[in-house]
Write an enzyme that holds these catalytic residues in place. Structure first.
Site, PDB file in Angstrom:
ATOM      1  N   VAL A  14       8.697   6.160  16.739  1.00  0.00           N
ATOM      2  CA  VAL A  14       8.384   6.855  15.478  1.00  0.00           C
ATOM      3  C   VAL A  14       7.179   7.790  15.630  1.00  0.00           C
ATOM      4  CG1 VAL A  14       7.815   6.574  13.031  1.00  0.00           C
ATOM      5  CG2 VAL A  14       9.401   4.978  14.134  1.00  0.00           C
TER       6      VAL A  14
ATOM      7  N   CYS B  89      -3.953  12.867  13.490  1.00  0.00           N
ATOM      8  CA  CYS B  89      -4.763  11.669  13.323  1.00  0.00           C
ATOM      9  C   CYS B  89      -4.550  10.813  14.551  1.00  0.00           C
ATOM     10  CB  CYS B  89      -4.410  10.935  12.038  1.00  0.00           C
ATOM     11  SG  CYS B  89      -2.783  10.247  12.076  1.00  0.00           S
TER      12      CYS B  89
ATOM     13  N   ARG C 170       1.435  14.261  13.518  1.00  0.00           N
ATOM     14  CA  ARG C 170       1.899  14.084  12.139  1.00  0.00           C
ATOM     15  C   ARG C 170       1.981  15.405  11.360  1.00  0.00           C
ATOM     16  NH1 ARG C 170      -0.727   8.795   9.621  1.00  0.00           N
ATOM     17  NH2 ARG C 170       1.223   8.816   8.455  1.00  0.00           N
ATOM     18  N   PRO C 171       2.832  16.333  11.809  1.00  0.00           N
ATOM     19  CA  PRO C 171       2.982  17.596  11.085  1.00  0.00           C
ATOM     20  C   PRO C 171       3.696  17.393   9.745  1.00  0.00           C
ATOM     21  CG  PRO C 171       4.573  17.459  12.877  1.00  0.00           C
ATOM     22  CD  PRO C 171       3.727  16.221  12.958  1.00  0.00           C
ATOM     23  N   ILE C 172       3.763  18.458   8.927  1.00  0.00           N
ATOM     24  CA  ILE C 172       4.463  18.352   7.637  1.00  0.00           C
ATOM     25  C   ILE C 172       5.596  19.386   7.557  1.00  0.00           C
ATOM     26  CG2 ILE C 172       2.576  17.329   6.312  1.00  0.00           C
ATOM     27  CD1 ILE C 172       2.066  20.244   5.233  1.00  0.00           C
ATOM     28  N   ASP C 173       6.096  19.784   8.737  1.00  0.00           N
ATOM     29  CA  ASP C 173       7.136  20.810   8.753  1.00  0.00           C
ATOM     30  C   ASP C 173       8.402  20.411   7.991  1.00  0.00           C
ATOM     31  OD1 ASP C 173       7.200  18.971  10.892  1.00  0.00           O
ATOM     32  OD2 ASP C 173       8.671  20.171  11.961  1.00  0.00           O
TER      33      ASP C 173
ATOM     34  N   ARG D 201      -8.439   0.386   5.294  1.00  0.00           N
ATOM     35  CA  ARG D 201      -7.616   1.405   4.624  1.00  0.00           C
ATOM     36  C   ARG D 201      -6.283   0.797   4.178  1.00  0.00           C
ATOM     37  NH1 ARG D 201      -6.157   5.815   8.216  1.00  0.00           N
ATOM     38  NH2 ARG D 201      -4.755   6.103   6.480  1.00  0.00           N
TER      39      ARG D 201
ATOM     40  N   ASP E 244       4.969   0.032  11.821  1.00  0.00           N
ATOM     41  CA  ASP E 244       3.716  -0.538  11.326  1.00  0.00           C
ATOM     42  C   ASP E 244       3.519  -2.000  11.743  1.00  0.00           C
ATOM     43  OD1 ASP E 244       3.062   1.877  10.191  1.00  0.00           O
ATOM     44  OD2 ASP E 244       3.888   1.374   8.222  1.00  0.00           O
TER      45      ASP E 244
ATOM     46  N   ARG F  32      -4.427  11.098   4.842  1.00  0.00           N
ATOM     47  CA  ARG F  32      -3.356  12.040   5.082  1.00  0.00           C
ATOM     48  C   ARG F  32      -2.257  11.937   4.019  1.00  0.00           C
ATOM     49  NH1 ARG F  32       0.837  13.177   7.352  1.00  0.00           N
ATOM     50  NH2 ARG F  32       1.052  15.021   8.651  1.00  0.00           N
TER      51      ARG F  32
ATOM     52  N   LYS G 285       0.827  -1.216   0.000  1.00  0.00           N
ATOM     53  CA  LYS G 285       0.000   0.000   0.000  1.00  0.00           C
ATOM     54  C   LYS G 285       0.860   1.264   0.000  1.00  0.00           C
ATOM     55  CE  LYS G 285      -1.092   1.710   3.945  1.00  0.00           C
ATOM     56  NZ  LYS G 285      -1.064   2.949   4.715  1.00  0.00           N
ATOM     57  N   ASN G 286       1.866   1.308   0.870  1.00  0.00           N
ATOM     58  CA  ASN G 286       2.630   2.557   1.001  1.00  0.00           C
ATOM     59  C   ASN G 286       3.534   2.825  -0.203  1.00  0.00           C
ATOM     60  OD1 ASN G 286       1.338   3.112   3.361  1.00  0.00           O
ATOM     61  ND2 ASN G 286       3.007   2.396   4.687  1.00  0.00           N
TER      62      ASN G 286
HETATM   63  N1  EPU Z   1       7.150  14.080  11.155  1.00  0.00           N
HETATM   64  C1  EPU Z   1       7.305  15.390  11.536  1.00  0.00           C
HETATM   65  N2  EPU Z   1       7.289  16.346  10.564  1.00  0.00           N
HETATM   66  C2  EPU Z   1       7.137  16.036   9.248  1.00  0.00           C
HETATM   67  C3  EPU Z   1       6.992  14.694   8.855  1.00  0.00           C
HETATM   68  C4  EPU Z   1       7.004  13.718   9.844  1.00  0.00           C
HETATM   69  O1  EPU Z   1       7.446  15.699  12.716  1.00  0.00           O
HETATM   70  O2  EPU Z   1       7.151  16.963   8.405  1.00  0.00           O
HETATM   71  C5  EPU Z   1       7.155  13.025  12.189  1.00  0.00           C
HETATM   72  C6  EPU Z   1       5.810  12.299  12.242  1.00  0.00           C
HETATM   73  O3  EPU Z   1       4.881  13.007  13.019  1.00  0.00           O
HETATM   74  C7  EPU Z   1       6.212  10.976  12.838  1.00  0.00           C
HETATM   75  C8  EPU Z   1       7.628  10.744  12.265  1.00  0.00           C
HETATM   76  O4  EPU Z   1       8.089  12.023  11.842  1.00  0.00           O
HETATM   77  O5  EPU Z   1       6.272  11.067  14.230  1.00  0.00           O
HETATM   78  C9  EPU Z   1       7.686   9.795  11.083  1.00  0.00           C
HETATM   79  O6  EPU Z   1       6.799  10.226  10.054  1.00  0.00           O
HETATM   80  P1  EPU Z   1       7.033   9.899   8.511  1.00  0.00           P
HETATM   81  O7  EPU Z   1       6.987  11.174   7.755  1.00  0.00           O
HETATM   82  O8  EPU Z   1       8.243   9.023   8.384  1.00  0.00           O
HETATM   83  O9  EPU Z   1       5.751   9.012   8.188  1.00  0.00           O
HETATM   84  P2  EPU Z   1       4.692   9.233   7.025  1.00  0.00           P
HETATM   85  O10 EPU Z   1       5.380   9.482   5.730  1.00  0.00           O
HETATM   86  O11 EPU Z   1       3.633  10.164   7.463  1.00  0.00           O
HETATM   87  C10 EPU Z   1       4.693   6.695   6.327  1.00  0.00           C
HETATM   88  C11 EPU Z   1       3.663   5.609   6.167  1.00  0.00           C
HETATM   89  C12 EPU Z   1       3.148   5.188   7.529  1.00  0.00           C
HETATM   90  C13 EPU Z   1       4.342   4.683   8.342  1.00  0.00           C
HETATM   91  C14 EPU Z   1       5.417   5.780   8.441  1.00  0.00           C
HETATM   92  C15 EPU Z   1       6.681   5.338   9.159  1.00  0.00           C
HETATM   93  C16 EPU Z   1       2.702   6.116   4.016  1.00  0.00           C
HETATM   94  C17 EPU Z   1       1.526   6.575   3.248  1.00  0.00           C
HETATM   95  N3  EPU Z   1       2.569   6.105   5.341  1.00  0.00           N
HETATM   96  O12 EPU Z   1       4.022   7.784   6.983  1.00  0.00           O
HETATM   97  O13 EPU Z   1       2.240   4.120   7.313  1.00  0.00           O
HETATM   98  O14 EPU Z   1       3.918   4.324   9.635  1.00  0.00           O
HETATM   99  O15 EPU Z   1       5.786   6.207   7.119  1.00  0.00           O
HETATM  100  O16 EPU Z   1       7.250   4.241   8.547  1.00  0.00           O
HETATM  101  O17 EPU Z   1       3.711   5.743   3.444  1.00  0.00           O
HETATM  102  C18 EPU Z   1       0.531   2.623   7.911  1.00  0.00           C
HETATM  103  O18 EPU Z   1       0.715   2.048   6.830  1.00  0.00           O
HETATM  104  O19 EPU Z   1      -0.197   2.118   8.820  1.00  0.00           O
HETATM  105  C19 EPU Z   1       1.171   3.911   8.161  1.00  0.00           C
HETATM  106  C20 EPU Z   1       0.767   4.758   9.112  1.00  0.00           C
END
Ligand code: EPU
Length: 424
Positions: free
Chosen positions: A332, A120, A125-128, A402, A310, A96, A24-25
Site C-alpha cells: 500500500v 510524510c 502520498r500524492p493526491i493525484d 496522533r 495499518d 495530512r 480515528k480514521n
Molecule cells: N495514492 C496516490 N495518489 C492519491 C492517493 C493515494 O498515489 O491521490 C497512494 C498513496 O500514496 C498510497 C496508496 O495510494 O501509496 C493508498 O493511499 P490511500 O489514499 O488509500 O490512503 P489515505 O487515504 O492517505 C488512509 C488512512 C491511513 C491508511 C490508508 C490505507 C486516514 C486519515 N488515513 O490514508 O491511515 O494507512 O488509508 O488504508 O484515513 C494510519 O491510521 O496510521 C494511517 C496512515
C-alpha cells in the site's frame, strides 16, 4: 524543553478486558463531511487522539463552533457559520488528512484552497487521484504560494474508475458529489469499513449513496443535507494492536466491542500463528488466548478486505518472536518498513528487499532506545518493548499519540509495565 518518551519493561502476560476507542480514521472523515450541513451535529464515541484535535482546530478555522466533552467522548459541531474555504499550511503540515475537507468545501462553496500536502515518513502520498476525479467533473486547479486553488462552479456527475482504491480519494469524491444533481459512480472504490461509516453518516443526513458489490459506490445527488447524531464505529486498528499486545506477551484478552466482521483476514492470521480466537455474538467482540509457541506466518498488505497496512508494523513485532520465517510484503505505501531498523536494534532478525521484509523468529528481544517514525511504527515498538528483556525507551511519542487515545494507561491496566516519561 523536555522530551517525552515511553518507558516499557518486559511485562507479564497481558490479561483482562479492554474497552476500545472510536475509529480515528472514521472520525476524521466524518468530521470533514459535517461541512456539508448547516447546523448542530453530534458525534459520540470520539477518541481524542492528536489528529482529532487537529481536525477540531481546522473546522474551527473554517468557522465551525465545536463543543468538546472529553469525558463523554462527545463532539458537538455547529457548521452554521462556516465562512472560509482555505486549509492553512500549518494545519496541513500537522495532519495530512486535512485534504479530506476538499470535497465538502467544493460542494459547499464551489471552491477550496488547500495547502499542498508534502510527503510524510510513510511515503510520498500524492493526491493525484483526488485531483484527477474532480478535474474530470469539471473542476479546475491552479497552484500558488504553497496552495492548490480548486474551482468547481460547474461540476458534473461522472462515472469514474479509480486507478487504485484510495481511501481518501474515494471519501473526497463521495463528499464532493453528495449534493451534486445526477448520478456519480466510483468504480474500484475503497470499501474500507471507515468509508462505509462515512456513507452511513451521509445517508443519515439525507444523501442517497449505495455500495454495489464488489467495489462500486453510486451517489445520487440530493439538494440538501441535514445535521446528524452519530456514534462512531469502534477502532479495528486499535483492536488489532491490543490483540497483538496480548499475543506477544502470551496473554489473554477480551475486547467486547471489537468489530470482528471487519477483521477477518487479520484474525485468521492470528489463528494461523497458533493463537486461539473466539468471536462474540453477531461477530462483535473478540477474545484471544495466546499460544506460548507462536508460529511464523506470511502476508501482504492490501486494500480492504485484505490485510490492513495499518496493522503491518504491529504484526511484524509479534512475528519477530514467532518460530520460523515470515515474509511480509507491503503493497500500500512505498516506505512503510522504517520500523524494521528499530526492531533490529532490539535483536530482531529481519532483512529487507524492496517492499518485502523477511523475519526469522528469535527466542528473545532486548530493550533498546528506539524511535517511532509513524503512528503504527510506534505501536509496533511498544509491543516489542512489552516482550523484550530489560527496558525500552521510545521517543517520537507524538506519532503514536496522533492515532491512539490513552494507549499507555490502557496497556498498563492490562498488566503492561509501561509509562510516559519526560526528560529535561
Ligand atoms: N495514492 C496516490 N495518489 C492519491 C492517493 C493515494 O498515489 O491521490 C497512494 C498513496 O500514496 C498510497 C496508496 O495510494 O501509496 C493508498 O493511499 P490511500 O489514499 O488509500 O490512503 P489515505 O487515504 O492517505 C488512509 C488512512 C491511513 C491508511 C490508508 C490505507 C486516514 C486519515 N488515513 O490514508 O491511515 O494507512 O488509508 O488504508 O484515513 C494510519 O491510521 O496510521 C494511517 C496512515
Amino acid at each position: 524543553m523536555s522530551t517525552e518518551y515511553i518507558r516499557i519493561e518486559k511485562s507479564q502476560p497481558l490479561s483482562g478486558i479492554a474497552q476500545l476507542a472510536g475509529a480515528k480514521n472514521a472520525v476524521l472523515v466524518i468530521m470533514a463531511s459535517l461541512l456539508l450541513t448547516e447546523g448542530k451535529n453530534k458525534l459520540t464515541n470520539v477518541p481524542f487522539s492528536e489528529d482529532i484535535r487537529h481536525m477540531i482546530r481546522l473546522l474551527e478555522m473554517l468557522g465551525a463552533v465545536v463543543e468538546v466533552d472529553k469525558d463523554m467522548g462527545t463532539l458537538v459541531i455547529d457548521t452554521t457559520l462556516i465562512s472560509s474555504f482555505r486549509v492553512p499550511v500549518e494545519i496541513m503540515k500537522r495532519m495530512r488528512a486535512s485534504i479530506l475537507v476538499m470535497g465538502s468545501l467544493l460542494a459547499r462553496f464551489g471552491k477550496a484552497e488547500v495547502a499542498l500536502p508534502g510527503g510524510c515518513s510513510i511515503g510520498e502520498r500524492p493526491i493525484d487521484y483526488h485531483l484527477k476525479a474532480f478535474s474530470k467533473m469539471g473542476a479546475t486547479f491552479s497552484t500558488s504560494n504553497e496552495y492548490i486553488h480548486c474551482n468547481a462552479d460547474k461540476l458534473r456527475p461522472i462515472t469514474h474508475i479509480l486507478d487504485y482504491p484510495s481511501v481518501g480519494a474515494t471519501e473526497n469524491i463521495i463528499m464532493g458529489t453528495a449534493l451534486l444533481k445526477g448520478t456519480t459512480r466510483i468504480i474500484n472504490a475503497s470499501v474500507e469499513p471507515e468509508v462505509l461509516d462515512l456513507i452511513e453518516v451521509l445517508n443519515k443526513m439525507g444523501a442517497h449513496i449505495r455500495v454495489l458489490a464488489p467495489a462500486t459506490i453510486e451517489i445520487e445527488g440530493v439538494s440538501s443535507l441535514e445535521p446528524i447524531d452519530h456514534q462512531i464505529m469502534y477502532d479495528r486498528l486499535e483492536a488489532g494492536s491490543l490483540l497483538l499486545a496480548a499475543a506477544i506477551t502470551g496473554g489473554e484478552l477480551s475486547l467486547p466491542d471489537a468489530p470482528a466482521r471487519s477483521m477477518t483476514v487479520f484474525l485468521s492470521l492470528l489463528e494461523e500463528m497458533g493463537h486461539s480466537i473466539t468471536l462474540g455474538d453477531n461477530n462483535t467482540g473478540v477474545h484471544i488466548q495466546a499460544t506460548q509457541e507462536p508460529r511464523a506466518v506470511s502476508f501482504k498488505t492490501m486494500p480492504y478486505p485484505g490485510f490492513p497496512t495499518d496493522l503491518q508494523a504491529p504484526m511484524m513485532a509479534a512475528l519477530c518472536l514467532a518460530s520460523g520465517k515470515s515474509v511480509i510484503h507491503e503493497t500500500v505505501f512505498e516506505n512503510r518498513l522504517v520500523h524494521v531498523r528499530e526492531l533490529q536494534k532490539m535483536g530482531a532478525q529481519i532483512s529487507i528487499e524492496g517492499q518485502t521484509a523477511t523475519i526469522v523468529g528469535v527466542d528473545e528481544l532486548y530493550g533498546a532506545a528506539v524511535i517511532a517514525s509513524d503512528i503504527r511504527a510506534g505501536a509496533a515498538l511498544v509491543l516489542a518493548g512489552l516482550a523484550a528483556h530489560g527496558h525500552t525507551t521510545m521517543t517520537g511519542v507524538h506519532h503514536l499519540k496522533r492515532g491512539y487515545d490513552a494507549i499507555v494507561p490502557k496497556l498498563a491496566s492490562l498488566g503492561g509495565r509501561i509509562s510516559t516519561q519526560f526528560e529535561e
